[in-house]
Design an enzyme around this catalytic site. Structure first.
Site, PDB file in Angstrom:
ATOM      1  N   GLU A 353       0.842  -1.196   0.000  1.00 59.64           N
ATOM      2  CA  GLU A 353       0.000   0.000   0.000  1.00 59.64           C
ATOM      3  C   GLU A 353       0.885   1.257   0.000  1.00 59.64           C
ATOM      4  O   GLU A 353       0.499   2.299  -0.512  1.00 59.64           O
ATOM      5  CB  GLU A 353      -0.924  -0.015   1.219  1.00 59.64           C
ATOM      6  CG  GLU A 353      -2.131   0.893   1.063  1.00 59.64           C
ATOM      7  CD  GLU A 353      -3.148   0.682   2.175  1.00 59.64           C
ATOM      8  OE1 GLU A 353      -3.524  -0.467   2.437  1.00 59.64           O
ATOM      9  OE2 GLU A 353      -3.541   1.673   2.783  1.00 59.64           O
ATOM     10  N   HIS A 384       7.069 -26.710   2.930  1.00 62.98           N
ATOM     11  CA  HIS A 384       6.293 -27.856   2.466  1.00 62.98           C
ATOM     12  C   HIS A 384       5.300 -27.439   1.383  1.00 62.98           C
ATOM     13  O   HIS A 384       4.380 -28.182   1.073  1.00 62.98           O
ATOM     14  CB  HIS A 384       5.545 -28.499   3.637  1.00 62.98           C
ATOM     15  CG  HIS A 384       6.469 -29.033   4.680  1.00 62.98           C
ATOM     16  ND1 HIS A 384       6.985 -30.315   4.630  1.00 62.98           N
ATOM     17  CD2 HIS A 384       7.021 -28.446   5.764  1.00 62.98           C
ATOM     18  CE1 HIS A 384       7.791 -30.500   5.660  1.00 62.98           C
ATOM     19  NE2 HIS A 384       7.830 -29.374   6.368  1.00 62.98           N
ATOM     20  N   LYS A 512     -13.265   2.139  -1.599  1.00 63.48           N
ATOM     21  CA  LYS A 512     -14.293   2.604  -0.663  1.00 63.48           C
ATOM     22  C   LYS A 512     -15.445   3.273  -1.429  1.00 63.48           C
ATOM     23  O   LYS A 512     -16.592   3.202  -1.022  1.00 63.48           O
ATOM     24  CB  LYS A 512     -13.692   3.566   0.356  1.00 63.48           C
ATOM     25  CG  LYS A 512     -12.715   2.878   1.306  1.00 63.48           C
ATOM     26  CD  LYS A 512     -12.239   3.785   2.415  1.00 63.48           C
ATOM     27  CE  LYS A 512     -11.231   3.063   3.299  1.00 63.48           C
ATOM     28  NZ  LYS A 512     -10.842   3.795   4.482  1.00 63.48           N
TER      29      LYS A 512
END
Ligand code: G6Q
Length: 551
Positions: A353, A384, A512
């Protein structure tokens, strides 16, 4: 060409890259027995070993020169002095003031901030102590057993990460929960285990306008009032951290329950403020202050250490080296400490960000790469899973590996095995496995000639994969504070080199706005046609198929 790529140091780095890019770290280690001593730095309990990177002494000299040519020292001073370096929002960037020690001075625009910071810390102290000591009572007179932090992004990820990281320091009989997702499942599953009489909500929203947080807060209020009935009882069960005190009051938060934050603290840099209230409740204010102290020590190091010994600067420059010269697109963060399980998530926001920008400080499109894709997971789990690609895939993925020298529970066998994996992986990434070594192994395993030749190519590891290892003594609050601040300053340094503003987030603001435009269109049955064909198709499919509709 931009001001960055025409710098002499950049041009020298470009030439130098062509000289060094094919060199193998195996050879570098063979040729320089002092490589570890030369390419490692100690700071308090932290050791940074960056010798397993594809750099020579000359590379680092040129990178430090780049930082000088970019005026890094001046930018550092501007930030600490409270200048408005977040130029697109006309704000100072003063998260460092939140952890400055009590007698320090800090101001922005001529306004002293330290008095307010100290006042909020004192307010946090009395609140967290009241909850922890059970002096704070719910509306029926019962003590609080659970707190629920409702927030998202910067108002969630830091507290989630730090609360997990400091679990050994946390009070045991107090549940600390986090709700961030607007998906109703998150709050539903959280609340179904709790009782309204003993639950306290911390609504964290700098703006107090974020839809996700407000919807969750309203659901929490409804759930609470269903049992408590009287809104007056909310004063014992709802507190808020915000810069928008009026909206918090309108929501029903009592004025004495509002904890201020300020516009000069970015969301993703805010866990040091009252946004960290859940951390303070969980681990106590003494530990919270220790975390601030660790961060403040790293601030001082960043501000005063010569570039050649400056940990955040070194880390930033290594990142630039890979990102802009090797053209890597990703960067992995791999902690070998269960308590750091959310650290990669937190850093992903902090880094992506902050530096996921393509317009520079002069309003121009950059002509070089900026922030990489950050990803990561607990290293031992990653081994793994995705380490395969890092060892033998076609991409170069530089990585930070973080590990504690001693663990909390002192079960020797576990920790030794864990650490053997840390050392083995960084060695394998660096050295790889040559054809001769792979062949010898297959011979020793008894393969016949044909089977051996068929399998051999798959058993070779190219190596030369860069890792930086960060060892710390143990993950206490002070060390955690230092580690987080180290990454904050690394990111800031890269932003300076790339000439971008690491402290705005217009891409987040877009998200937003967008949903609020579509939300009213989801009402009723009217066919939607105001978007592109795909978006219309998706919305209309949803409307036709949601519960209560015949398909
Ligand atoms: C952080 C970002 C973003 C922000 C959230 C929550 O730097 O700006 O993640 O923290 O969108 O915002 P509020 O705290 O205003 O609700």
């Amino acid at each position: 060409m931009s001001s960055l790529t025409t710098l002499p140091a950049w041009q020298h780095l470009q030439d130098h890259f062509h000289e060094i890019c094919l060199e193998h770290m195996r050879d570098m280690f063979r040729d320089d027995p002092a490589r570890f001593e030369h390419f490692s730095v100690k700071f308090n309990d932290i050791l940074l070993d960056y010798s397993k990177n594809r750099v020579s002494r000359q590379t680092m000299t040129l990178l430090f020169e780049l930082a000088r040519e970019r005026g890094l020292a001046d930018w550092i001073e501007k930030m600490f002095a409270g200048e408005q370096i977040n130029h697109t929002e006309h704000r100072a960037v003063l998260h460092t003031a939140l952890r400055r020690q009590a007698d320090a001075k800090g101001s922005t625009g001529g306004k002293d901030v330290m008095t307010e910071v100290a006042a909020v810390l004192a307010q946090m102290e009395s609140f967290s102590e009241a909850v922890r000591s059970r002096a704070w009572r719910g509306y029926t007179g019962q003590p609080i057993t659970d707190i629920v932090n409702i927030g998202v992004g910067g108002s969630d990820l830091g507290p989630v990460m730090a609360t997990e990281a400091l679990k050994p320091f946390a009070i045991r009989d107090l549940g600390v929960h986090f709700v961030s997702n607007v998906d109703e499942n998150h709050i539903t599953y959280t609340l179904e285990k709790l009782r309204p009489e003993t639950t306290l909500f911390i609504i964290v929203s700098k703006s107090f306008t974020t839809q996700d947080t407000l919807v969750n807060a309203r659901t929490a209020r409804q759930w609470f009032l269903k049992t408590a009935e009287d809104v007056a009882h909310m004063s014992q069960h709802f507190v808020s951290v915000t810069d928008n005190t009026q909206a918090a009051a309108e929501f029903g938060i009592a004025p004495e329950n509002v904890y201020r934050m300020w516009d000069w603290v970015g969301g993703r840099y805010s866990l040091w403020s009252a946004v960290g209230l859940s951390i303070a409740v969980a681990v106590g204010m003494d530990h919270f202050r220790e975390m601030l102290r660790g961060a403040s020590e790293m601030d001082e190091h960043f501000r005063t250490a010569p570039l050649e010994q400056n940990i955040p600067v070194i880390m930033a420059l290594l990142g630039i080296w890979y990102n802009n010269f090797f053209k890597t697109q990703t960067y992995a963060v791999l902690p070998y400490d269960e308590h750091l399980r959310y650290f990669p998530d937190y850093l992903r926001q902090l880094d992506m960000e902050s530096n996921g920008k393509s317009i520079d400080r002069d309003g121009k499109q950059v002509d070089y790469d900026t922030g990489p894709v950050i990803f990561g997971q607990l290293g031992i789990t990653g081994q793994h899973a995705f380490y395969q690609l890092m060892h033998q895939g076609t991409k170069l993925v530089p990585a930070d590996i973080l590990a504690p020298v001693s663990s909390f529970h002192c079960i020797r066998e576990h920790h030794r095995i864990l650490m053997s994996n840390v050392f083995a992986q960084t060695e394998a990434f660096m050295k790889g496995k040559t054809e001769t070594e792979a062949r010898a192994e297959l011979v020793a395993a008894g393969y016949d000639s044909a089977a051996l030749e068929a399998l051999l190519p798959y058993k070779i590891f190219p190596g030369n994969k860069p890792t930086t290892t960060i060892l710390f003594k143990t993950l206490n609050p002070r060390t955690l504070g230092s580690l987080i601040a180290m990454y904050e300053h690394k990111i800031f340094t890269q932003g300076v080199i790339w000439n971008i503003n690491s402290f705005d987030q217009w891409g987040v603001e877009l998200g937003k706005q967008l949903a609020s435009k579509i939300l009213p269109e989801l009402e009723g049955d009217i066919e939607i046609s105001s978007h592109d064909a795909s978006t219309n198709g998706l919305i209309n499919h949803y409307k036709r198929n949601r519960p209560g509709k015949d398909s």
